[in-house]
Motif scaffolding. Structure first.
Motif, PDB file in Angstrom:
ATOM      1  N   GLY B  64     -26.513  36.883  17.195  1.00 45.78           N
ATOM      2  CA  GLY B  64     -25.640  37.831  16.540  1.00 45.78           C
ATOM      3  C   GLY B  64     -24.497  38.246  17.436  1.00 45.78           C
ATOM      4  N   HIS B  65     -24.722  38.229  18.716  1.00 42.30           N
ATOM      5  CA  HIS B  65     -23.633  38.556  19.634  1.00 42.30           C
ATOM      6  C   HIS B  65     -22.564  37.481  19.550  1.00 42.30           C
ATOM      7  CE1 HIS B  65     -24.686  42.170  21.747  1.00 42.30           C
ATOM      8  NE2 HIS B  65     -25.917  41.761  21.983  1.00 42.30           N
ATOM      9  N   SER B  84     -28.803  45.672  23.636  1.00 43.28           N
ATOM     10  CA  SER B  84     -28.144  44.640  24.427  1.00 43.28           C
ATOM     11  C   SER B  84     -26.635  44.865  24.411  1.00 43.28           C
ATOM     12  CB  SER B  84     -28.474  43.255  23.875  1.00 43.28           C
ATOM     13  OG  SER B  84     -27.944  43.129  22.587  1.00 43.28           O
ATOM     14  N   GLU B  90     -19.512  44.729  22.870  1.00 42.40           N
ATOM     15  CA  GLU B  90     -20.323  45.079  21.713  1.00 42.40           C
ATOM     16  C   GLU B  90     -21.749  45.405  22.167  1.00 42.40           C
ATOM     17  OE1 GLU B  90     -20.474  43.058  17.413  1.00 42.40           O
ATOM     18  OE2 GLU B  90     -21.526  41.955  18.974  1.00 42.40           O
ATOM     19  N   ARG B  92     -25.601  45.970  20.727  1.00 45.47           N
ATOM     20  CA  ARG B  92     -26.424  45.763  19.545  1.00 45.47           C
ATOM     21  C   ARG B  92     -27.819  46.322  19.800  1.00 45.47           C
ATOM     22  NH1 ARG B  92     -25.241  41.705  15.384  1.00 45.47           N
ATOM     23  NH2 ARG B  92     -23.071  41.091  15.642  1.00 45.47           N
ATOM     24  N   TRP B  94     -31.683  45.965  18.486  1.00 41.47           N
ATOM     25  CA  TRP B  94     -32.485  44.976  17.767  1.00 41.47           C
ATOM     26  C   TRP B  94     -33.850  45.541  17.443  1.00 41.47           C
ATOM     27  CZ3 TRP B  94     -29.955  40.303  17.050  1.00 41.47           C
ATOM     28  CH2 TRP B  94     -28.841  40.073  17.864  1.00 41.47           C
ATOM     29  N   LYS B 100     -34.394  41.326  13.945  1.00 38.16           N
ATOM     30  CA  LYS B 100     -33.075  41.508  13.328  1.00 38.16           C
ATOM     31  C   LYS B 100     -32.296  42.539  14.106  1.00 38.16           C
ATOM     32  CE  LYS B 100     -33.232  39.962   8.684  1.00 38.16           C
ATOM     33  NZ  LYS B 100     -34.433  40.196   7.860  1.00 38.16           N
ATOM     34  N   CYS B 101     -30.993  42.426  13.998  1.00 37.17           N
ATOM     35  CA  CYS B 101     -30.144  43.452  14.579  1.00 37.17           C
ATOM     36  C   CYS B 101     -30.094  44.627  13.618  1.00 37.17           C
ATOM     37  CB  CYS B 101     -28.747  42.883  14.808  1.00 37.17           C
ATOM     38  SG  CYS B 101     -27.592  44.107  15.374  1.00 37.17           S
ATOM     39  N   ARG B 103     -28.365  47.582  14.419  1.00 41.10           N
ATOM     40  CA  ARG B 103     -27.158  48.402  14.585  1.00 41.10           C
ATOM     41  C   ARG B 103     -26.206  47.675  15.528  1.00 41.10           C
ATOM     42  NH1 ARG B 103     -27.230  53.999  17.591  1.00 41.10           N
ATOM     43  NH2 ARG B 103     -25.015  54.450  17.477  1.00 41.10           N
ATOM     44  N   THR B 104     -24.930  47.812  15.230  1.00 42.48           N
ATOM     45  CA  THR B 104     -23.919  47.210  16.096  1.00 42.48           C
ATOM     46  C   THR B 104     -22.878  48.269  16.444  1.00 42.48           C
ATOM     47  OG1 THR B 104     -24.222  45.186  14.855  1.00 42.48           O
ATOM     48  CG2 THR B 104     -22.344  45.267  16.339  1.00 42.48           C
ATOM     49  N   GLN B 106     -19.291  48.830  18.674  1.00 44.18           N
ATOM     50  CA  GLN B 106     -18.234  48.302  19.543  1.00 44.18           C
ATOM     51  C   GLN B 106     -18.005  49.375  20.610  1.00 44.18           C
ATOM     52  OE1 GLN B 106     -16.962  45.205  19.441  1.00 44.18           O
ATOM     53  NE2 GLN B 106     -15.932  45.765  21.371  1.00 44.18           N
TER      54      GLN B 106
END
Lengths: 808, 445
Positions: B64-65, B84, B90, B92, B94, B100-101, B103-104, B106
């Protein structure tokens, strides 16, 4: 007064020098050389003080005082500006003006001495007047003294140095603080098993209301749902438990409930235990057991009753009534009459069976006891009764003896005799009493028995036997004295012979003696292992025998011959002995009891010596050498290393030789069965001879055994070097050889052997170890609070400490 | 006439349900069970072989990154949550169970240099190339809220690493110097320097929480005491240390991941000799993390592999690699000591089993007993050549394999030279320096 003046002037000059250090020595150039020199020395002194580098106080010595004095006297004549202020103050018509600072100026003296008049000219007439003291100088002096007495302030270390010291101190402190972990870490490293997480977490019980209260509807959908719920008056954040439920929850705390449960459990366990016990006891078929049990109970009841009688007479009376009632019931029930089925059968058997008869008697006695009208009488009677009852309880041992009335059991008899015999050996004087006692006891025991006459007869017999033995024993000590004496004599003589280094004649005599006395057969002489037996045999001929002893021994032997299967060695000896000496066997029999260990030990060494003596050849050798040789021979008498080695090698060679394979099947092609062997022809045919292997490597090396057993195929599976934690190969082999599987171990042992070193619980977070977990007090102060303190502002004392540390 | 019969209680031999095991009376007489050693040896051999057969450590790859993963952080309260930070700024979060991710964020412009969680698990901190320190809430923004940091601190220099105190509201950053910050303030409460150099990583001691360790690009490792606000000691190694990690069970032990392919385990009280030198990597070691049990640690290397070392062994017990995994930049051992996560250059986070052949999920008691027995057997016979060979056998990518060979030759040559020098020089003039001491240049007080 003049002394004082001088002091003042000395002080003044110094001050002047101090103040003059700035202007420099240009003026002084014009002055006389001596003055200059003196001034320079003073200047040097003052400069030293100013720098304050001296480690300790620099006291003004009298000689320096003098120097100052002379200096002043000369200086008075020479006009010099630098003296100005000081000298003016000494003049009669000069008024001291205290310097007052009104404005900033560069010329400020720290000693309150202004250099204001430096610009003025000095007139000679001013100096000519008589010198007078002025009180105002005292302050200057005082100040000067203070300056002198003040310790020098040390030069501050440079910053890097200070930081280094700080670091070092801090590091030492921290390492010390960390050392407290050493034992814990060591323990954890060596632990057989570590279970993580180290500290068991108490699962926090969060009621659902709390969870709900912290949550709010945010999204439109959620809000909608909540609206609906509100409309229908459903509980949303209300407690889901009703008040009643809550109260019931509160009523009993967890601990209480646990305790109660544990109690109940215990009670249940106890109950079941007792039940099981009762059931078990009920199942026991042994009548004897029940009898004993019943009697025990009765006795116990009686004891309790007695106790009760002492403590509480009324209750005892009641108890008595109860007993009476039981007796009445018994009378009515006729339970112990000889009318039951069992009793009838026993009555039939009683004719032939002693036991049955006894049982009948017992029952009758019981009946009698029960049906007897109980009289509340004195205790003594009761006790008598009890005694009687006990008297009826005839011990089994006696019964057994009774049973073999016609022929006494040899085992029992022997034991009995042995015991008494031993006792007599120990102390013959005390003997008659215990025997009599025993006899009386046995008599008492036997009296109530049924076959009194028989028993009495038997006991008479036994008593007579015993008396005989005691008689014999009485004679024994006298007879025993002699052999002992003789044996000790022998020892002594042999020792003497050794110490004096017997000459040949003596030895020959000895030899002759030996050969004549020895009873060892030729076969025995060949075997070195049996040399040890000699001392016993050696003694024999020299021992004296009394007639009584022989008789007694003979008697006992005939007893023992009947009783005990003799041990092998003894038998051999007794067989051997008659050939050579007909007189010895009886004595030999007795020997076991007669010769104690002490005796054996003392006679052992001389016998060995006597063996060694004839083998030594000492014609021209020194006595010392002989001695040495003999000593060595004595020390290594038993072992023949070379022969042992040869034997070992032969065995090794034999073992390493490949074996022939015999493939004959008995009964194949011919008759087979017990005692029938396959024919020689067949055997020859099916015998596969293995080819002769390569010659052994140590074939031509007589002193070496080379092991050629190493198997290359097995070597692949063998450990070549000793692994690290082991220090000896045996340790390692032992660990390999002890199996850990459940095939060879019990379940419990298997579990113990296979416990993993580290156990973690799935799904549990393992937190770092904490000081509190292992019983240490963690630092109470917060790490943060200390940080905010300014480390730069350290106290002087702390600095000193730092300095000291740096010096160290 | 009554015939007495032998009777048995059926409870002793009849099982209660069909699922129960048949009770088999056992006789432990050793004569009935001969050949203990050979039988156990065979069992051990089989167990070892099976272990290799079942060694499938790779569990999942979290993708995802959009740039290389630069830093990883564990959640202190939740095993399933991992954070991470990537090279594109970014961050993230997990969920490992769902893989699954969730939350993300920036977080920064440029690299996310460091990431750490607060001890309570409610928030986390990031530092980036944009000279900022940002604190974020662990939970995502509510409905209709903006994704914004709780606090932002603008610094003067770039921060290259961050770590949070284990008990208090204090965190530490490193860059030009080591700064200790109170969460409530915007300026550091304490700055500690020792020489001027860029410090690459700083870590709090998890047990004695006032202790700090940092490593700088001038090849040194510096220890600090927060309470006395002073550095304690400095050790200079042959090459640069990339990061250090403290042992969570042993207060004074830490391990340093070095550029010279080695890891060094130090006792902080005696820095002049490392307790153990761990060698096996064939390229710079970039990250290291301890197992929460303190018995092992995992290291990530530039040679595209991660290795697991026992603390008291100098050789690794395990090496993990996949074809697609590039230079591994960060690695973490999960707090239940069961899994390992590594973030690498090619934008993936990989999840591995810490024990390659371990069976996941709930074990029945019999399975557990068998596992323990096999483990003990393997231990017992570990020195036997066959078993040792099988247990040590690992497949390696060709590059690593050839590099290992190459380095072995180089090492042998160096050793030979040393021996020769010793042999041909005046006795006493040349001394053999032990491997442990060889890499320590100096200890500065």
């Amino acid at each position: 007064k003049p002394r004082m003046d001088r002091n003042c002037f000395a002080a003044g000059t110094e001050i002047a020098f101090l103040s003059a250090s700035a202007p420099g020595p240009c003026e002084r150039e014009t002055a006389e050389m001596s003055v200059v020199r003196a001034a320079e020395s003073l200047l040097a002194l003052s400069q030293q003080e100013e720098l304050e580098d001296l480690p300790k106080d620099y006291p003004l010595s009298p000689s320096e005082d003098e120097v100052g004095d002379t200096c002043l006297k000369r200086e008075v004549l020479s006009p010099a500006k630098m003296w100005g202020s000081v000298l003016y103050s000494a003049l009669p018509n000069f008024r001291w003006k205290l310097a007052e600072r009104s404005e900033a100026s560069l010329k400020v003296s720290e000693f309150n001495v202004t250099s204001e008049g430096s610009g003025e000219k000095l007139v000679l007439s001013d100096l000519l007047g008589p010198v007078k003291t002025s009180s105002s100088l005292a302050t200057v002096k005082k100040q000067l003294n203070r300056v002198k007495s003040k310790k020098t302030v040390e030069l501050p270390l440079n910053k890097e140095e200070v930081e280094r010291i700080h670091r070092e101190v801090a590091f030492n402190k921290t390492s010390q603080a960390l050392s407290k972990w050493d034992p814990i870490i060591l323990k954890n490293r060596q632990a057989e098993q570590l279970v993580f997480p180290l500290k068991k977490e108490q699962s926090a019980f969060a009621p659902i209301e709390h969870v709900l209260s912290g949550w709010k509807a945010r999204t439109p959908l959620e809000q909608e749902v909540f609206n609906l719920l509100h409309k229908n008056k459903q509980p949303v954040t209300d407690p889901l438990l009703t008040p009643v439920e809550k109260a019931s929850l509160k009523a009993m705390s967890l601990e209480e409930a646990k305790m109660r449960r544990a109690e109940l459990q215990r009670a249940r366990a106890l109950q079941s235990y007792y039940e099981a016990r009762a059931r078990r006891e009920k199942k026991i078929k042994s009548k004897k057991y029940h009898k004993v049990l019943k009697k025990g109970k009765a006795r116990k009841a009686l004891r309790e009753f007695e106790k009760l009688q002492k403590a509480n007479p009324t209750a005892a009376l009641e108890e008595l009534e109860k007993i009476e009632k039981a007796r009445m019931m018994e009378r009515m029930s006729l339970k112990h009459q000889n009318s039951g089925k069992w009793a009838k059968s026993k009555a039939i058997m009683a004719k032939y069976d002693l036991e049955a008869r006894q049982a009948m008697q017992e029952q009758l006695a019981r009946n009698k006891e029960l049906t007897q009208k109980l009289q509340v009488a004195s205790d003594s009677e009761e006790e008598e009764e009890g005694a009687e009852e006990e008297g009826e309880l005839v011990p089994d041992a006696v019964n057994e003896i009774q049973m073999d009335a016609n022929g006494p059991n040899p085992w029992m008899l022997r034991n009995h005799l042995r015991g008494t015999g031993e006792a007599k050996v120990r102390d013959p004087e005390k003997l008659p009493e215990p025997v009599a006692h025993e006899a009386s006891e046995s008599e008492e025991e036997e009296r109530p028995g049924a076959e009194e006459e028989i028993l009495l007869n038997e006991f008479e017999e036994r008593r007579s036997l015993r008396k005989k033995s005691t008689l014999n024993q009485d004679t024994e000590p006298v007879s025993r004295q002699e052999p002992k004496d003789s044996s000790s004599k022998e020892v002594l003589s042999e020792l003497r012979a050794l110490s004096q280094k017997l000459n040949r004649e003596n030895q020959q005599c000895g030899k002759q003696n030996m050969s004549s006395t020895r009873t060892v057969p030729a076969v025995q002489r060949e075997e070195p292992a049996e040399v040890e037996e000699e001392p016993l045999l050696l003694q024999r001929p020299e021992r004296a025998h009394t007639v009584e002893e022989l008789e007694e021994l003979g008697k006992e032997e005939c007893f023992q011959n009947k009783e005990v299967p003799k041990p092998m060695g003894e038998g051999q000896q007794s067989e051997r002995n008659p050939n050579n000496q007909p007189g010895t066997p009886k004595e030999k029999k007795r020997k076991e009891e007669m010769i104690d260990l002490q005796n054996l030990l003392t006679t052992k060494s001389p016998s060995v010596k006597s063996l060694a003596v004839p083998t030594t050849v000492e014609e021209l050798e020194d006595e010392e050498e002989r001695d040495q040789k003999r000593m060595i021979k004595e020390a290594f008498a038993g072992d023949d290393v070379i022969r042992d080695f040869l034997k070992e090698k032969r065995e090794a060679v034999e073992a390493s030789k490949p074996k022939d394979v015999d493939l004959t099947l008995p009964g194949w092609g011919e008759w087979g069965g017990m005692g029938l062997k396959p024919s020689a022809k067949k055997r020859r045919r099916f015998l596969i001879k293995t080819p002769e292997g390569p010659p052994r490597k140590d074939k031509n090396l007589p002193n070496v055994i080379i092991n050629e057993k190493r198997n290359v195929h097995a070597a692949a599976h063998q450990v070549r070097v000793l692994p690290y934690p082991f220090t000896h190969h045996q340790q390692f082999e032992r660990t390999i050889q002890t199996p850990i599987g459940s095939t060879w171990n019990t379940q419990r042992a298997f579990q113990k052997l296979t416990t993993p070193k580290v156990v973690t619980k799935p799904g549990h977070i393992i937190k770092p170890i904490k000081a509190e977990d292992v019983g240490y007090r963690s630092s109470s102060r917060s790490d943060l609070s200390v940080v905010q303190r300014n480390p730069k502002q350290l106290s002087i004392r702390h600095k000193k400490q730092l300095k000291k540390n740096s010096v160290d | 006439m009554k015939v007495k019969m032998l009777s048995r209680n059926p409870d002793n031999y009849v099982r209660e349900t069909k699922l129960d095991l048949q009770r088999v009376p056992r006789n432990y007489d050793p004569t009935l069970h001969p050949f203990e050693v050979p039988r156990e040896y065979i069992r051990a051999l089989n167990a070892t072989k099976l272990e290799r057969v079942f060694a499938k450590p790779f569990l999942a790859s979290l993708d995802g990154h959009r740039d290389g993963v630069n830093c990883l952080a564990k959640h202190p309260k939740s095993l399933a949550t991992v954070l991470s930070g990537a090279c594109d700024g970014e961050v993230r979060i997990w969920n490992l169970t769902k893989r699954k991710c969730i939350r993300t964020v920036q977080a920064h412009e440029g690299f996310v240099r460091g990431i750490c969680t607060r001890f309570c698990g409610t928030s986390f901190f990031t530092v980036g190339d944009d000279k900022t320190v940002k604190q974020w809430k662990m939970d995502g923004p509510g409905y209709g809220e903006e994704e914004e940091p709780l606090h932002t601190i603008l610094g003067k220099t770039v921060y290259t690493g961050i770590d949070h105190h284990w008990k208090e509201a204090v965190f530490v950053t490193c860059g030009q110097q080591v700064d200790i910050w109170d969460e409530q303030r915007t300026s550091p409460i304490c700055s500690m320097t020792w020489g001027f150099d860029s410090i690459s990583s700083v870590k709090f001691n998890p047990i004695e929480t006032f202790l700090l360790g940092s490593c700088a690009s001038d090849r040194n490792i510096v220890l600090y005491d927060m309470r006395q606000a002073t550095p304690l000691k400095k050790v200079i190694l042959d090459m640069r240390t990339n990061t250090i990690c403290w042992n969570p069970m042993e207060a004074f032990i830490f391990t340093a991941a070095n550029e010279d392919y080695n890891l060094y385990t130090f006792d902080m009280r005696a820095l002049d000799t490392p307790v153990m030198v761990h060698m096996d990597h064939v390229s710079a070691v970039l990250d290291v993390d301890y197992s929460p049990t303190g018995k092992e640690f995992v290291s990530a290397s530039f040679d595209k592999s991660i290795r697991i070392f026992p603390v008291d062994k100098s050789r690794s017990r395990e090496v993990y690699h996949t074809k697609r995994m590039q230079h591994v930049i960060c690695v973490k051992w999960t707090s239940d000591s069961k899994y390992i996560m590594c973030g690498s250059d090619e934008m993936n986070i990989r999840l591995w089993k810490a024990n390659a052949s371990e069976k996941l999920g709930v074990l029945t008691s019999r399975e557990k007993a068998a596992k323990d027995y096999n483990q003990k057997l393997k231990e017992k016979f570990q020195h036997h050549p066959h078993i040792k060979r099988i247990a040590r056998h690992r497949h390696l990518p060709k590059s690593i394999y050839s590099q290992i060979q190459e380095q072995r030759i180089m090492k042998e040559a160096r050793r030979r030279k040393e021996v020769n020098r010793l042999k041909h020089s005046k006795p006493g003039s040349v001394s053999i320096v032990s491997e442990k001491k060889k890499h320590i240049v100096a200890v500065v007080k």
